[in-house]
Design a protein around this motif. Structure first.
Motif, PDB file in Angstrom:
ATOM      1  N   GLN A 131       0.884  -0.832   0.162  1.00 18.46           N
ATOM      2  CA  GLN A 131       0.200  -0.153  -0.045  1.00 18.46           C
ATOM      3  C   GLN A 131       0.782   1.131   0.386  1.00 18.46           C
ATOM      4  OE1 GLN A 131      -1.890  -0.785   3.434  1.00 18.46           O
ATOM      5  NE2 GLN A 131      -3.573  -1.093   2.600  1.00 18.46           N
ATOM      6  N   ALA A 132       2.256   1.381   0.989  1.00 21.45           N
ATOM      7  CA  ALA A 132       2.652   2.693   1.128  1.00 21.45           C
ATOM      8  C   ALA A 132       3.558   2.436  -0.856  1.00 21.45           C
ATOM      9  CB  ALA A 132       3.823   2.323   1.795  1.00 21.45           C
ATOM     10  N   GLU A 133       3.961   1.365  -1.590  1.00 17.11           N
ATOM     11  CA  GLU A 133       4.257   2.078  -3.027  1.00 17.11           C
ATOM     12  C   GLU A 133       3.452   1.833  -3.558  1.00 17.11           C
ATOM     13  OE1 GLU A 133       6.571  -1.983  -3.755  1.00 17.11           O
ATOM     14  OE2 GLU A 133       7.681  -1.725  -2.401  1.00 17.11           O
TER      15      GLU A 133
ATOM     16  N   GLU B  13      11.997   1.848  -7.720  1.00 21.21           N
ATOM     17  CA  GLU B  13      12.356   0.360  -6.568  1.00 21.21           C
ATOM     18  C   GLU B  13      11.315   0.508  -6.321  1.00 21.21           C
ATOM     19  OE1 GLU B  13      13.501   4.177  -6.411  1.00 21.21           O
ATOM     20  OE2 GLU B  13      15.322   3.692  -8.188  1.00 21.21           O
ATOM     21  N   ARG B  14      10.807  -0.590  -6.344  1.00 25.50           N
ATOM     22  CA  ARG B  14       9.516  -0.981  -6.064  1.00 25.50           C
ATOM     23  C   ARG B  14      10.394  -2.632  -6.451  1.00 25.50           C
ATOM     24  NH1 ARG B  14       9.032   3.263  -5.157  1.00 25.50           N
ATOM     25  NH2 ARG B  14       7.507   4.520  -6.617  1.00 25.50           N
ATOM     26  N   VAL B  15       9.436  -3.498  -5.248  1.00 27.52           N
ATOM     27  CA  VAL B  15       9.817  -4.657  -5.337  1.00 27.52           C
ATOM     28  C   VAL B  15       7.887  -5.651  -4.772  1.00 27.52           C
ATOM     29  CG1 VAL B  15      12.160  -5.357  -5.710  1.00 27.52           C
ATOM     30  CG2 VAL B  15      10.776  -5.627  -3.029  1.00 27.52           C
ATOM     31  N   LYS B  16       7.133  -4.629  -4.107  1.00 29.06           N
ATOM     32  CA  LYS B  16       5.605  -5.019  -3.647  1.00 29.06           C
ATOM     33  C   LYS B  16       4.967  -4.679  -5.589  1.00 29.06           C
ATOM     34  CE  LYS B  16       6.565  -6.461  -0.617  1.00 29.06           C
ATOM     35  NZ  LYS B  16       7.610  -7.840   0.081  1.00 29.06           N
ATOM     36  N   PRO B  17       4.764  -5.896  -6.677  1.00 32.10           N
ATOM     37  CA  PRO B  17       3.656  -5.149  -7.191  1.00 32.10           C
ATOM     38  C   PRO B  17       2.011  -4.858  -6.929  1.00 32.10           C
ATOM     39  CG  PRO B  17       3.218  -7.953  -6.735  1.00 32.10           C
ATOM     40  CD  PRO B  17       4.056  -7.025  -5.548  1.00 32.10           C
ATOM     41  N   ALA B  18       2.195  -3.999  -8.160  1.00 32.86           N
ATOM     42  CA  ALA B  18       0.940  -2.863  -8.486  1.00 32.86           C
ATOM     43  C   ALA B  18      -0.430  -3.741  -8.263  1.00 32.86           C
ATOM     44  CB  ALA B  18       0.672  -2.077  -9.293  1.00 32.86           C
ATOM     45  N   LYS B  19      -1.278  -3.645  -8.032  1.00 28.76           N
ATOM     46  CA  LYS B  19      -3.222  -4.337  -7.588  1.00 28.76           C
ATOM     47  C   LYS B  19      -2.979  -4.798  -8.682  1.00 28.76           C
ATOM     48  CE  LYS B  19      -5.332  -0.919  -5.664  1.00 28.76           C
ATOM     49  NZ  LYS B  19      -4.569  -0.372  -4.254  1.00 28.76           N
ATOM     50  N   ASN B  56       6.729  -7.320 -10.064  1.00 29.23           N
ATOM     51  CA  ASN B  56       7.390  -7.140  -8.276  1.00 29.23           C
ATOM     52  C   ASN B  56       8.011  -5.898  -8.539  1.00 29.23           C
ATOM     53  OD1 ASN B  56       6.108  -9.689  -7.125  1.00 29.23           O
ATOM     54  ND2 ASN B  56       8.708 -10.226  -7.346  1.00 29.23           N
ATOM     55  N   MET B  57       8.572  -5.617  -9.635  1.00 30.08           N
ATOM     56  CA  MET B  57       9.362  -4.434 -10.208  1.00 30.08           C
ATOM     57  C   MET B  57       8.816  -3.132 -10.398  1.00 30.08           C
ATOM     58  SD  MET B  57      13.547  -5.080 -11.026  1.00 30.08           S
ATOM     59  CE  MET B  57      13.078  -6.532 -12.663  1.00 30.08           C
ATOM     60  N   ARG B  58       7.208  -3.715 -10.855  1.00 26.47           N
ATOM     61  CA  ARG B  58       6.358  -2.464 -11.483  1.00 26.47           C
ATOM     62  C   ARG B  58       6.481  -2.111 -13.031  1.00 26.47           C
ATOM     63  NH1 ARG B  58       2.335  -0.410  -7.016  1.00 26.47           N
ATOM     64  NH2 ARG B  58       2.899  -1.072  -4.978  1.00 26.47           N
ATOM     65  N   LEU B  59       7.754  -2.799 -13.358  1.00 23.95           N
ATOM     66  CA  LEU B  59       7.677  -3.281 -14.935  1.00 23.95           C
ATOM     67  C   LEU B  59       6.631  -3.026 -16.015  1.00 23.95           C
ATOM     68  CD1 LEU B  59      11.183  -4.595 -14.985  1.00 23.95           C
ATOM     69  CD2 LEU B  59      10.397  -2.414 -15.221  1.00 23.95           C
ATOM     70  N   SER B  60       5.891  -4.120 -15.530  1.00 20.05           N
ATOM     71  CA  SER B  60       4.360  -4.242 -15.975  1.00 20.05           C
ATOM     72  C   SER B  60       2.878  -4.189 -15.221  1.00 20.05           C
ATOM     73  CB  SER B  60       5.094  -5.599 -16.565  1.00 20.05           C
ATOM     74  OG  SER B  60       3.013  -5.969 -17.502  1.00 20.05           O
TER      75      SER B  60
ATOM     76  N   GLN C  25       0.215 -11.087  -3.392  1.00 21.34           N
ATOM     77  CA  GLN C  25       1.059 -11.193  -2.363  1.00 21.34           C
ATOM     78  C   GLN C  25       1.700 -12.425  -2.535  1.00 21.34           C
ATOM     79  OE1 GLN C  25      -0.140 -12.264   1.818  1.00 21.34           O
ATOM     80  NE2 GLN C  25       1.019 -11.341   2.425  1.00 21.34           N
ATOM     81  N   HIS C  26       2.963 -12.475  -2.446  1.00 17.11           N
ATOM     82  CA  HIS C  26       4.266 -14.015  -3.144  1.00 17.11           C
ATOM     83  C   HIS C  26       3.608 -14.853  -1.817  1.00 17.11           C
ATOM     84  CE1 HIS C  26       6.630 -12.074  -1.232  1.00 17.11           C
ATOM     85  NE2 HIS C  26       7.442 -10.772  -2.109  1.00 17.11           N
ATOM     86  N   LEU C  27       4.615 -15.791  -1.922  1.00 20.75           N
ATOM     87  CA  LEU C  27       4.618 -17.341  -1.119  1.00 20.75           C
ATOM     88  C   LEU C  27       4.906 -16.766  -0.350  1.00 20.75           C
ATOM     89  CD1 LEU C  27       3.556 -19.879  -0.316  1.00 20.75           C
ATOM     90  CD2 LEU C  27       5.351 -20.503  -2.206  1.00 20.75           C
TER      91      LEU C  27
END
Lengths: 794, 306, 165
Positions: A131-133, B13-19, B56-60, C25-27
Motif C-alpha cells: 500500500q505504501a508503494e 524501486e519497488r518490489v511489491k506488485p501493483a494491484k 514485482n518491480m512494477r515494470l508491468s 501477495q507472494h508466497l
C-alpha cells in the motif's frame, strides 16, 4: 591488588584460545530460528516506502501529496521539507583530520534539490509495504532537471556542472604525501614501469538489506530502534542528535544481522525519516530497504582512476612508487565517516610491504551525482594492493626476476620492526618473509610453474598471481575518527559478571554479524576466567545491555573488543580468588580456577564458582564483614600510540584464461595471513575465504554502471553480478602467528584481509596468463571483453 | 533499469506488485474468453519465473492476471505422427527429464542444464520461454533450429506459426494479444547431429553468446542444417550465409573458417552494457568453430570435451 | 482498483491452513507475515538470490516468484518444516560443524537447495555441488565451507551413515 606471576591462561591446556569452537548462533540459523530485524513485529506496526528521485540532479519545484494521503491504509506522507522541521539540522560529512575537505549540508530527505537518482524525496507509511508503494506512485512532483556530473575525469573542468554551488567546485578533498626524493629516484632508476588503472564502482550487497523498526513511547520519551547495524552506539548518537532526543533515551538493538561488510556502519537519511515517522505517529514503523532501492541508496565505494609508477634497480630493488589517485565519491560526503577515507587509505597503504624510501602519492576526491560513497570492506586496500602488486610484478617480469623472489628482495624483514613505511605509517609485528615462505610451500609454487610451462606448449594459458599485503585493522583514537571529531568510539569495553549459579555473563560493545564475535568473546572470557565455555553467555548489540563501544568495523572486534574481555575476565578472576582465599583461609596466590572450580596448588578441587556465586549473593554472612563482593568488572581497551594494528599476508591465485573467449577460470586460491594470536582458527579461515570471494567479485564481476546522465543502469541482482558458487575456487588458508605487541591477547584483525588483496592476486594471475601473448589488463572488473581487448582480438 | 525522465513518478524501486485482478483459469475456453475480452490488459501467468520479477518491480502493471497452471490440456510431452508435442505448461524440469525429448530432441536435452537454475526450472515452462522470446534465451533458438511450429489458440480458433515466422524482435512475437500459445510441435528428424553451446558470465545467467545447431551429414559432407544463434540480435537468428558456406563441404578447420567468415553477414549484434556488438560477434565466431569441431567429433562417434 | 483477495487452503509444514490473502501477495510474504514462519528470507524479490527457496509439492521453488494464491491446494515445506522432519539433520549438523554459514541469511535457502542434492543420493563432485547451488547467493562464506559440508554429508550417506547425526 597486584597479581603474582602465574602462567598465562592463554597457554594453559584448558585454553579455548586457538581452538575451533562451533558457533552457537549457527544452530539457530540452520533451523530457521534466526531473528533478523524484519522478523520482529510489534503491535500496530506500520511499513515505510520511499519515493526516490528519478533524476541524478533536479530541483524540486513542488510536491503534491494530497492524493497519496487519501489512499487506503496510509497513515503518513512526509516530504523532505517536513522532515527537516523535525530534525536538529542537516548533516555535514567532514572530519577535521582531513584538512581542507568540504561537503555541502545534507538533509535526510531532499528538500529543494535532488542530487542523485535514488535520493529519498518523500516517505509513505502505511499498513502494508504494498500500500505504501501504491501511494508513493501517486505523489506528484514538479521537477526541473539540472545538468548532472557523472564522470569524475571531467568533474573539475571549468565547464563541468557544479553539484553544490556554495562549494564553488566539485572538489571534496585533496591530499599529497611525499617522502624521499621521488624525482631523483625515478630519473636514476634502471627501470620505470608506468600504468593507468581503473577501478569500478561497487556496493556491498549484504543479502539482508538495510532494515529498521522504530517505536517511540511518548509517555517515557524513550525511542527504541531495532536495526541491522554494526555500530549500535554510533547509531544511537546519530539518531539522538539528529532528532533531538537525549542519547540515554535511545535504545538501539541489533538482532541477527544478515551481512554487513561496512554497509551498516553508516547513517542513512531514509532511516532517519522512518524513525521520525514513528515518533510523529506514535506507532512502530518498519523500513526494510528492498533490493532495488538498496542499489541506489546504500553507500557505494571503490570508484578510482589511478596513474601509478614504480622505479626499480636492475637487481630488483624498489626505489619508490609514485601514484596519482582520482576518486569518485557521490553527491555528499557520507556522514559521519566521510567519503574521502578510501582515497586516504590508498595513499597510505600502496607499496606497504616494501622498504622503499621514495614515495609520492596524490589523491583528489570529487563529488558526482551518484549515491554517496564511504567505507566498505577493506576500504581502499583492494585498490592500493592492486596498484603496488601489479607494478611490482610487471617490473619483475621485465627484469627477468621471479615475482616471489622480487618480493623477498624488497619486503621489510621479519626482524625489522618497529619500522615506518615510506607513506609514514608505523609498522610492527609483521611477517612478510615467513608468509612468503609458507605460501610457496602451500601452493607448490615450483610445481605450478612447471605445470604452467607444460600447458603453455599445448596452447593453454594459465597464470599465477601473487599479492603481498598489509592491512590496517583495529583503528585507534589517535587516528582519523578520533582526531577528526567523529562520534565514533575507538575504545571498546566488556562488563563481565559472575551470576549466583556460577554462570558468567559477558556484555561487550563489539557486535556480531555472523563472523563469530560472540563466540570468540566467549572463548576469551572462558579461558581468562578458567570456566567452560558453556557457562558463559555473551550479550552484544543492545545499547541498554552492553557497555559503550564502537561496534564492529575495521576488523576491530577481536583485537580491541577481545582485549577488553580478556582484561575484564582476569579482573573478575582476581576478585573470585580473593574471596575464595578468605573462604578457604588460603593465600589467593596459591589458588587458581580450572573448569569452573577453584583449585589449590596441588590441583585439588576446593570450591566451585557456583558456591562462591551463591554465598556472595545470598549467604553473605559467611564472608568477613570487610568483604563486599562486586563480581562485576568493566574493562576498556584502546590503542594508545598507533593508528592501527597492522596485519599482513600474501595471496596466490592460479587461473586459466580462455584466450578465445576472454573468460577467466579460477582454478585455486591460497592465502597465508598473519592476524596475530588466532582465537578461533576455523572462524579466521572462513573470514578470509568469504573476504576473498568478495574481493574476487570486484576483480571480475561487480560494477555499478552509470550512464552520462547519472542513471544507474544495472541496479538489480540479475544485472549487477555478484560471485556465485559455480565460478568460485576452493581457497586454501594458512596462518603465521606473530602476536601483536600492543595487547596481552595479541590478536589482530582478520576480517578484511581476504578482500584487500584477492583482487591484486587475480589481476596479476590474469596478466601472467596473458604475458606470452603480450596482453595486459589494468582495469577491474576484468571482464571477458577486457581480456579480449587486451589481446587485441576485438 | 531506465528511469522515467520528465514524468511525475518516482524512480522505479519497488518490489511489491501493483494491484491486479486474478483469475485461476479452469479450462482453455475460459482463458481464451478472457483474452478476447481483455487483450493487452491481461497477462498470462504460467511458471512466473520471468513474469513475477517484472510484476514485482512494477515494470508491468496488467489489470488482470490469468493463471493457467491448472489448464490440463496445456500439460504434457508426447510423441505422435513423427512429432514431439510439448505442451505450453511443460515445466523445464519435465522437458529436461523427458525420455521422449532425450530420444527425439537431443538438442533440447543438451540445452536444458543451461537454462537458469534448478529452482527456476522446476516452475518455468517451455511455453513461457517461447512466448517471452527473450533474445538471450535458449529455447527459442532451439525451436528455430528444430523447425518447431507453435500452435496458438484464440476464441476464434487455432493456427500454427513456424518458428522462423514467430520471433519478431526483442520479446516480441507473432502471437496476438488475444492468443495463447498452447503447444509446440517439433518434427523428430533422423540422423541429425545436434550441438548446443552457450557462454554466460555465471552459470545460469542469460547468455552473452550462444548457438543451437542441427546438422545433416551425408557421406561426411554437410547436406543440410539449421544454424540458430541467440544472444546476439533482438531475436534468435538462422545463419543462412554461414550454412551456405559449409553446405557440400566436409567438416574441418577450413570449413569452419568459411562459416565464420560468412557469419558477419548473418548477424548484426546488439551493443549494450553486457557486451559490445564486436564482442558478441567475436564470441559467436569462437562458438561456431567449436560447434563445428564438436559436430565433426560426434559424426565420427567421439565427443570432444568442450 | 481495490485490493482483491482470495481464500486459499493449503498445507504448510504438515498443518492445514486457510486464509484470505491479497492476490498480489507472494508466497514468502504470506508465510512470513500471515503464518509467522520467518525462517524463509527475502534478498531480492526478483528471483536472483535464492534466499526465498521453499519446497512446494515436493520441488524446490523460488517463493518470491510464486503468488500465495497459486499455492492453494499445495503442500509447502519451509526450513522450519524441513527441520522438524529431521530429513537433513546430518546436513544441518555438517553446516554447523564446518561453519558453512556466517550471517545465516542465505542458509535456509541454501539448505533447501542442498537438501535436493543430498536427498537424491548420488555421489557428486565438488563441481557438481557448486553447479547445483549456483542459484543461491551467499555473501559471507565464499561457498567453500558450504561445498565441504554438502560433500561430507553425501559421503557419509553413501557410506551407509544414512541420516544419523
Amino acid at each position: 591488588m597486584s597479581e603474582p606471576a602465574r602462567p598465562s591462561p592463554l597457554a594453559g591446556s584448558n585454553s579455548y584460545v586457538g581452538r575451533t569452537v562451533p558457533r552457537l548462533a549457527a544452530k539457530a540459523a540452520v533451523t530457521g530460528r534466526g531473528r533478523y530485524t524484519d522478523d520482529v513485529t510489534l503491535p500496530r506496526m506500520l511499513h515505510a516506502a520511499f519515493l526516490r528521485s528519478p533524476y541524478a540532479h533536479a530541483r524540486i519545484l513542488g510536491i503534491e501529496t494530497a492524493v497519496a494521503k487519501r489512499e487506503p491504509g496510509i497513515a503518513l506522507v512526509m516530504t523532505g521539507a517536513e522532515l527537516a522541521t523535525l530534525c536538529t539540522g542537516p548533516w555535514v560529512g567532514t572530519l577535521s583530520c582531513f584538512a581542507g575537505m568540504k561537503s555541502a549540508p545534507q538533509y535526510p530527505m531532499a528538500v529543494d534539490r535532488a542530487c542523485w537518482a535514488g535520493e529519498p524525496i518523500a516517505i509513505v507509511v502505511a499498513d502494508t509495504r504494498a500500500q505504501a508503494e501504491d501511494a508513493a506512485e501517486l505523489i506528484r512532483i514538479e521537477w526541473q532537471e539540472l545538468p548532472a556530473i557523472a564522470d569524475k575525469s571531467i568533474a573539475l573542468e571549468r565547464h563541468a556542472p557544479v553539484l553544490h554551488a556554495e562549494l564553488g567546485d566539485n572538489l571534496a578533498f585533496r591530499k599529497n604525501i611525499e617522502a624521499g626524493d621521488v624525482e631523483a629516484a625515478f630519473a636514476g632508476a634502471d627501470l620505470v614501469v608506468e600504468e593507468n588503472f581503473e577501478f569500478g564502482r561497487h556496493t556491498a550487497v549484504s543479502l539482508e538489506p538495510r532494515a529498521l523498526l522504530a517505536t517511540y513511547d511518548k509517555a517515557t520519551g524513550k525511542l527504541t530502534i531495532t536495526t541491522s547495524s554494526q555500530c549500535p552506539h554510533m547509531i544511537q548518537r546519530v539518531f539522538a542528535q539528529t532528532l533531538g532526543i537525549p542519547d540515554h533515551n535511545v535504545q538501539i538493538i541489533a538482532p541477527d544481522v544478515g551481512g554487513s561488510f561496512g554497509l551498516k556502519i553508516h547513517s542513512y537519511g531514509d532511516e532517519v525519516a522512518a524513525v521520525a515517522a514513528a515518533i510523529k505517529l506514535g506507532r512502530p514503523v518498519k523500513f526494510i530497504a528492498d533490493r532495488l532501492e538498496s542499489f541506489v541508496s546504500d553507500i557505494h565505494a571503490r570508484e578510482n582512476s589511478v596513474k601509478g609508477r614504480i622505479a626499480v634497480t636492475r637487481s630488483g630493488e624498489i626505489l619508490g612508487f609514485d601514484i596519482d589517485v582520482l576518486s569518485g565519491a557521490g553527491a555528499y560526503s557520507q556522514y559521519p565517516r566521510t567519503s574521502v577515507f578510501e582515497a586516504n587509505q590508498i595513499l597510505t597503504i600502496t607499496g606497504g610491504p616494501y622498504r622503499h624510501k621514495h614515495y609520492r602519492a596524490r589523491a583528489t576526491v570529487v563529488y558526482l551525482n551518484k549515491a554517496p560513497s564511504s567505507q566498505y570492506r577493506a576500504v581502499g586496500h583492494p585498490i592500493a594492493n592492486t596498484i603496488g602488486e601489479h607494478l611490482l610484478e610487471q617490473a619483475a617480469y621485465r627484469l627477468g626476476i621471479d615475482p616471489i623472489e622480487m618480493r623477498r628482495r624488497n619486503v621489510f624483514p621479519d626482524d625489522a620492526y618497529p619500522a615506518v613505511s615510506a607513506s609514514g605509517i608505523r609498522l610492527k609485528d609483521l611477517s612478510h618473509q615467513r608468509c612468503l615462505d609458507l605460501i610457496v610451500e602451500r601452493m607448490g609454487y615450483e610445481e605450478l610453474r612447471g605445470e604452467q610451462v607444460r600447458l603453455r606448449r599445448q596452447g593453454v594459458q594459465r597464470g599465477i598471481g601473487i599479492a603481498a599485503f598489509i592491512k590496517g585493522t583495529s583503528p585507534g583514537p589517535l587516528g582519523y575518527y578520533g582526531s577528526g571529531g567523529a562520534p565514533i568510539s575507538l575504545q571498546d569495553a566488556c562488563v563481565i559478571k559472575l551470576e549466583p549459579n556460577g554462570g558468567v555473563i559477558c556484555a561487550v560493545g563489539v557486535t556480531e554479524q555472523g563472523q563469530g564475535t560472540n563466540t570468540i568473546v566467549g572463548q576469551i572470557a572462558a579461558t581468562a576466567l578458567g570456566v567452560s565455555i558453556e557457562t558463559v553467555r555473551v550479550i552484544s548489540g543492545d545499547t541498554d545491555a552492553v557497555p559503550y563501544g564502537g561496534g564492529t568495523f575495521g576488523s576491530r572486534a577481536a583485537a580491541i573488543g577481545g582485549e577488553a574481555v580478556y582484561q575484564a575476565a582476569r579482573a573478575l578472576k582476581s576478585e573470585i580468588l580473593a574471596i575464595a582465599g578468605e573462604l578457604l583461609q588460603t593465600e589467593p596466590s596459591l589458588l587458581d580456577v580450572s573448569d569452573g572450580i577453584v583449585v589449590d596448588a596441588t590441583g585439588s578441587r576446593r570450591l566451585p564458582l557456583a558456591e562462591i556465586g551463591r554465598i556472595c549473593h545470598f549467604q553473605l554472612g559467611e564472608l568477613p564483614s570487610s568483604r563486599q563482593p562486586v563480581l562485576s568488572h568493566t574493562r576498556r581497551f584502546r590503542l594508545t600510540e598507533d593508528l592501527y594494528i597492522f596485519a599482513n599476508g600474501v595471496h596466490g591465485a592460479y587461473v586459466e584464461v580462455d584466450t578465445d573467449t576472454g573468460f577467466v577460470r579460477l582454478l585455486k586460491h591460497w592465502v597465508v595471513e598473519d592476524c596475530g594470536r588466532l582465537i578461533n582458527p576455523q572462524l579466521a579461515d572462513e573470514q578470509v575465504r568469504g573476504g576473498c570471494v568478495q574481493g574476487i567479485g570486484g576483480a571480475l564481476y561487480e560494477h555499478l554502471l552509470y550512464d552520462r546522465e547519472g542513471q544507474l543502469t544495472n541496479g538489480t541482482l540479475a544485472d549487477y553480478l555478484v560471485p556465485m558458487a559455480a565460478e568460485m575456487p576452493d581457497i586454501d588458508v594458512a596462518h603465521v602467528e606473530t602476536p601483536s605487541s600492543v595487547s596481552e591477547l595479541g590478536a589482530k584483525g582478520v576480517g578484511e584481509s581476504g578482500t584487500g588483496a584477492a583482487p591484486a592476486a587475480i589481476m596479476n594471475a590474469v596478466n601472467d596468463a596473458l604475458r606470452p601473448l603480450n596482453g595486459r589488463v589494468t582495469s577491474q572488473p576484468i571482464t571477458p571483453e577486457t581480456v579480449l581487448r587486451a589481446l587485441g582480438k576485438i | 533499469m531506465a528511469a522515467c525522465p520528465g514524468n511525475r513518478h518516482g524512480s522505479g524501486e519497488r518490489v511489491k506488485p501493483a494491484k491486479f485482478s486474478y483469475v485461476r483459469a479452469g479450462g482453455l475456453a475460459q482463458v481464451l474468453e478472457l483474452l478476447a475480452e481483455h487483450g493487452e490488459e491481461a497477462q498470462i501467468l504460467a511458471g512466473g519465473q520471468s513474469l513475477m520479477p517484472v510484476l514485482n518491480m512494477r515494470l508491468s502493471q496488467p489489470k488482470l492476471l490469468i493463471d493457467i497452471n491448472r489448464v490440463d490440456v496445456l500439460k504434457g510431452i508426447g510423441f505422435e505422427a513423427g512429432h514431439v508435442r510439448i505442451g505450453a505448461l511443460a515445466r523445464h524440469v519435465e522437458v529436461a527429464n523427458s525420455p521422449i525429448v532425450r530420444q527425439y530432441l537431443p538438442l533440447i536435452a543438451e540445452a536444458m542444464p543451461q537454462v537458469a537454475h534448478v529452482a527456476v526450472r522446476n516452475r518455468g515452462t517451455f511455453g513461457g520461454s517461447i512466448a517471452l522470446a527473450d533474445p538471450a534465451a535458449e529455447l527459442p533458438a532451439c525451436a528455430l533450429a528444430l523447425e518447431a511450429r507453435f500452435v496458438v489458440a484464440s476464441s476464434q480458433g487455432r493456427r500454427e506459426i513456424a518458428a522462423a515466422d514467430f520471433f519478431k524482435g526483442m520479446q516480441a512475437t507473432a502471437r496476438r494479444p488475444n492468443e495463447l500459445l498452447i503447444e509446440t510441435l517439433i518434427p523428430a528428424r533422423q540422423h541429425r547431429i545436434p550441438v548446443f553451446l552457450e557462454l554466460a558470465r555465471r552459470h545460469g545467467d542469460f547468455a552473452i553468446a550462444g548457438l543451437a545447431f542441427q546438422l545433416l551429414l551425408e557421406d561426411g559432407l554437410v547436406a543440410d542444417g539449421r544454424l540458430a544463434y541467440f544472444a546476439s540480435e533482438d531475436r534468435p537468428t538462422l545463419a543462412l550465409r554461414a550454412l551456405a558456406a559449409i553446405r557440400g563441404q566436409r567438416l574441418g578447420p577450413a570449413t569452419a573458417e568459411a562459416a565464420v567468415a560468412a557469419l558477419a553477414g548473418d548477424l548484426a549484434p546488439i551493443d549494450n552494457a553486457q557486451a559490445s556488438a564486436k564482442m558478441r560477434l567475436h564470441l559467436q565466431c569462437v562458438l561456431t568453430r567449436r560447434a563445428l569441431a564438436e559436430a565433426r567429433a560426434r559424426s565420427s562417434g567421439q565427443t570432444r570435451t568442450a | 482498483m481495490s485490493e482483491e483477495t482470495m481464500p486459499i487452503s493449503l498445507t504448510v509444514n504438515g498443518e492445514k491452513v486457510s486464509r484470505s490473502v491479497p492476490v498480489r501477495q507472494h508466497l514468502v510474504d504470506f508465510l512470513r507475515t500471515e503464518l509467522g514462519l520467518t525462517g524463509t528470507h527475502l534478498g531480492c524479490e526478483h528471483g536472483s538470490c535464492g534466499a526465498c527457496s521453499v519446497r512446494v509439492d515436493g520441488v524446490l521453488v523460488r517463493g518470491c516468484l510464486m503468488l500465495a494464491v497459486q499455492a492453494d491446494g499445495s503442500e509447502v515445506i519451509t526450513i522450519e518444516g524441513l527441520d522438524a522432519r529431521g530429513e537433513i539433520a546430518d546436513l544441518q549438523a555438517a553446516f554447523v560443524e564446518r561453519n558453512a554459514l556466517q550471517c545465516g541469511f542465505c542458509t535456509a535457502g541454501m539448505l533447501m537447495a542442498a537438501a535436493e542434492l543430498v536427498g537424491a543420493g548420488a555421489g557428486k563432485t565438488r563441481a557438481e555441488i557448486r553447479t547445483h547451488l549456483a542459484g543461491n547467493f551467499c555473501r559471507c562464506t565464499g561457498y567453500h565451507a558450504i561445498v565441504d559440508a554438502v560433500a561430507v554429508t553425501l559421503e557419509r550417506r553413501a557410506n551407509g551413515g544414512g541420516n544419523r547425526v
